[in-house]
Design a protein around this motif. Structure first.
Motif, PDB file in Angstrom:
ATOM      1  N   GLY A   2       0.795  -1.230   0.000  1.00  0.00           N
ATOM      2  CA  GLY A   2       0.000   0.000   0.000  1.00  0.00           C
ATOM      3  C   GLY A   2       0.818   1.265   0.000  1.00  0.00           C
ATOM      4  O   GLY A   2       0.659   2.134  -0.859  1.00  0.00           O
ATOM      5  N   VAL A   3       1.723   1.372   0.965  1.00  0.00           N
ATOM      6  CA  VAL A   3       2.526   2.591   1.092  1.00  0.00           C
ATOM      7  C   VAL A   3       3.678   2.588   0.095  1.00  0.00           C
ATOM      8  O   VAL A   3       3.933   3.580  -0.583  1.00  0.00           O
ATOM      9  CB  VAL A   3       3.059   2.759   2.534  1.00  0.00           C
ATOM     10  CG1 VAL A   3       3.908   4.009   2.664  1.00  0.00           C
ATOM     11  CG2 VAL A   3       1.902   2.793   3.528  1.00  0.00           C
ATOM     12  N   GLY A   4       4.362   1.444  -0.018  1.00  0.00           N
ATOM     13  CA  GLY A   4       5.540   1.369  -0.874  1.00  0.00           C
ATOM     14  C   GLY A   4       5.210   1.279  -2.346  1.00  0.00           C
ATOM     15  O   GLY A   4       5.372   2.245  -3.092  1.00  0.00           O
ATOM     16  N   VAL A   5       4.717   0.113  -2.786  1.00  0.00           N
ATOM     17  CA  VAL A   5       4.493  -0.111  -4.221  1.00  0.00           C
ATOM     18  C   VAL A   5       3.466   0.870  -4.780  1.00  0.00           C
ATOM     19  O   VAL A   5       3.746   1.604  -5.741  1.00  0.00           O
ATOM     20  CB  VAL A   5       4.056  -1.570  -4.495  1.00  0.00           C
ATOM     21  CG1 VAL A   5       3.697  -1.751  -5.964  1.00  0.00           C
ATOM     22  CG2 VAL A   5       5.155  -2.547  -4.107  1.00  0.00           C
ATOM     23  N   LEU A   6       2.272   0.907  -4.193  1.00  0.00           N
ATOM     24  CA  LEU A   6       1.232   1.761  -4.758  1.00  0.00           C
ATOM     25  C   LEU A   6       1.440   3.237  -4.436  1.00  0.00           C
ATOM     26  O   LEU A   6       1.062   4.099  -5.227  1.00  0.00           O
ATOM     27  CB  LEU A   6      -0.146   1.279  -4.307  1.00  0.00           C
ATOM     28  CG  LEU A   6      -0.491  -0.123  -4.840  1.00  0.00           C
ATOM     29  CD1 LEU A   6      -1.815  -0.596  -4.279  1.00  0.00           C
ATOM     30  CD2 LEU A   6      -0.493  -0.148  -6.357  1.00  0.00           C
ATOM     31  N   GLY A   7       2.070   3.525  -3.313  1.00  0.00           N
ATOM     32  CA  GLY A   7       2.430   4.913  -3.023  1.00  0.00           C
ATOM     33  C   GLY A   7       3.511   5.424  -3.969  1.00  0.00           C
ATOM     34  O   GLY A   7       3.514   6.587  -4.374  1.00  0.00           O
ATOM     35  N   GLY A   8       4.438   4.542  -4.337  1.00  0.00           N
ATOM     36  CA  GLY A   8       5.475   4.916  -5.300  1.00  0.00           C
ATOM     37  C   GLY A   8       4.945   4.972  -6.719  1.00  0.00           C
ATOM     38  O   GLY A   8       5.431   5.730  -7.552  1.00  0.00           O
TER      39      GLY A   8
END
Length: 182
Positions: free
Chosen positions: A111-117
């Motif tokens: 959520g934060v890493g892949v999709l936030g990036g």
């Protein structure tokens, strides 16, 4: 101890708790077990976010390369990136919070890493600015409205579809187990 030393240590403790809350807001710092877990291993959460962020940013770059645009053109790539990212976020959050009990690093990584990036408010803002500087105010407004509507619709659609799919799977499993019961 010099005057003020106990106060400084209490302030440091409060800052650390706030930092832990930012790193993973799902942790209840009033629950001793959860607070101890996050304080003992914050680097795992940060590493998961960082690695996921690299993956998401690279994916965003790839989509941007597939659909390039100038500052005067409608920024389709950024719209597609943000809408598809919103779609994935909607499905992911239902899976993580309503349907499964994933590993503690799943939400920070995905959520934060892949999709936030992958999703990008900064590129969205730059695209709007470029359109305005190119005297394309109407296109900029269309882009803002299209992005907001597409992203909200994508989250809503993905969350609802994921819930419906989960119910269908659950109902199918229940029917199968009832048929196989003596």
């Amino acid at each position: 101890m010099p005057d003020g030393a106990p106060e400084r240590s209490r302030q440091t403790g409060r800052r650390r708790a706030r930092l832990d809350g930012v790193v993973d807001p799902d942790v209840d710092l009033h629950d001793a077990a959860q607070a101890a877990e996050i304080r003992s291993r914050p680097w795992g959460v940060l590493a998961a976010i960082a690695i996921g962020g690299v993956i998401g940013s690279e994916a965003r770059y790839g989509v941007g390369e597939l659909v390039p645009h100038s500052g005067r053109q409608f920024p389709w790539a950024t719209l597609v990136i943000n809408a598809s990212g919103s779609l994935l976020i909607g499905a992911l959050m239902v899976l993580i919070f309503e349907l499964t009990a994933p590993h503690r690093l799943a939400r920070p990584f995905l959520g934060v890493g892949v999709l936030g990036g992958y999703t990008t408010f900064s590129t969205f803002a730059v695209d709007v600015q470029r359109l305005l500087l190119a005297h394309r105010a109407a296109t900029a407004l269309e882009y803002v409205l299209a992005t907001v509507v597409a992203c909200l619709a994508a989250v809503w659609l993905a969350a609802g579809t994921t819930r419906l799919a989960a119910r269908a799977v659950t109902n199918t499993r229940m029917r199968r187990s009832q048929r196989s019961s003596p």
